[in-house]
Design an enzyme around this catalytic site. Structure first.
Site, PDB file in Angstrom:
ATOM      1  N   LYS A 191      24.666  61.822  54.263  1.00  0.00           N
ATOM      2  CA  LYS A 191      23.359  61.957  53.626  1.00  0.00           C
ATOM      3  C   LYS A 191      23.518  62.258  52.134  1.00  0.00           C
ATOM      4  O   LYS A 191      22.861  61.623  51.294  1.00  0.00           O
ATOM      5  CB  LYS A 191      22.539  63.069  54.288  1.00  0.00           C
ATOM      6  CG  LYS A 191      21.115  63.165  53.748  1.00  0.00           C
ATOM      7  CD  LYS A 191      20.402  64.400  54.252  1.00  0.00           C
ATOM      8  CE  LYS A 191      20.854  65.640  53.521  1.00  0.00           C
ATOM      9  NZ  LYS A 191      20.055  66.851  53.843  1.00  0.00           N
ATOM     10  N   ASP A 242      16.940  62.599  55.785  1.00  0.00           N
ATOM     11  CA  ASP A 242      16.865  64.047  55.951  1.00  0.00           C
ATOM     12  C   ASP A 242      15.828  64.359  57.020  1.00  0.00           C
ATOM     13  O   ASP A 242      15.328  63.468  57.717  1.00  0.00           O
ATOM     14  CB  ASP A 242      16.537  64.730  54.620  1.00  0.00           C
ATOM     15  CG  ASP A 242      15.110  64.453  54.156  1.00  0.00           C
ATOM     16  OD1 ASP A 242      14.429  63.588  54.745  1.00  0.00           O
ATOM     17  OD2 ASP A 242      14.659  65.116  53.200  1.00  0.00           O
TER      18      ASP A 242
END
Length: 214
Positions: free
Chosen positions: A120, A138
């Site tokens: 991420k 997220d």
């Protein structure tokens, strides 16, 4: 969400916010990497408060190393998990200097080798700093993707893969920011503010919520 609605969904988000940007504050790629690394399980607001104090003093890998762990922790102690984040940031700075000439690398493989940098975080840097059409999933994007029916999935990897497949190419670079902002301020966790949502007509979520009584 029907495939024919996806383009309308993102066209609506673009019309409302043509040039979306991250809410993390930074002035260099290294500052962005640092801010994203610090933002795990923390709000952008809390990270910005800390980096407003840290970056004027140390905003390069060598300057961060010069602080040492105790002084670095003093700057970021208001952020959750600051002990491990300080350790990872210092180790990342060492690796950037030793292997990359003090510069942030531009490949996912190299980014993910940095301590504390997962997929991420790497995707955020690749997208925000280098303009690559990648998707950092997220909690906000995961929730919005599932709730709206845009890209339902059981885990972040599945959601990321579906988003990359379903989002029209012309919207991919900015989609990360649009979806985060939608999830942060409108499609919130407990009760989405459907009556405020410009893309509600294209969303699969039922029942839509109503505004509270006056």
């Amino acid at each position: 969400m029907k495939r024919e609605h996806i383009g309308l969904f993102f066209a609506t988000l673009k019309a409302a916010n043509p040039m979306p940007v991250t809410e993390l504050e930074y002035t260099s790629v290294f500052e962005l990497l640092t801010a994203v690394l610090l933002s795990a399980q923390a709000t952008d607001v809390s990270v910005n408060k800390a980096t407003r104090r840290l970056f004027p003093v140390a905003n390069t890998p060598q300057a961060i190393l010069n602080l040492g762990v105790d002084r670095l922790e003093a700057y970021i102690k208001t952020i959750g998990l600051y002990h491990s984040k300080a350790k990872n940031l210092l180790a990342t700075c060492e690796m950037l200097i030793a292997q990359h000439g003090g510069q942030v690398p531009r490949t996912r493989e190299a980014l993910e080798k940095l301590p504390g940098v997962g997929r991420k975080t790497a995707n955020v840097v690749l997208n925000t700093a280098f303009g690559e059409a990648v998707m950092a999933v997220d909690t906000h994007i995961f929730r919005v993707s599932n709730r709206t029916g845009l890209a339902p999935g059981k885990n972040v990897q599945e959601v990321e893969q579906k988003l990359m497949q379903r989002i029209p190419t012309e919207y991919l670079i900015d989609a990360h920011h649009w979806l985060i902002l939608l999830g942060r301020y409108v499609c919130i966790a407990r009760k989405p503010l459907c009556w405020q949502c410009a893309v509600a007509p294209f969303c699969d979520y039922q029942p839509k919520t109503e505004p509270p009584p006056a």
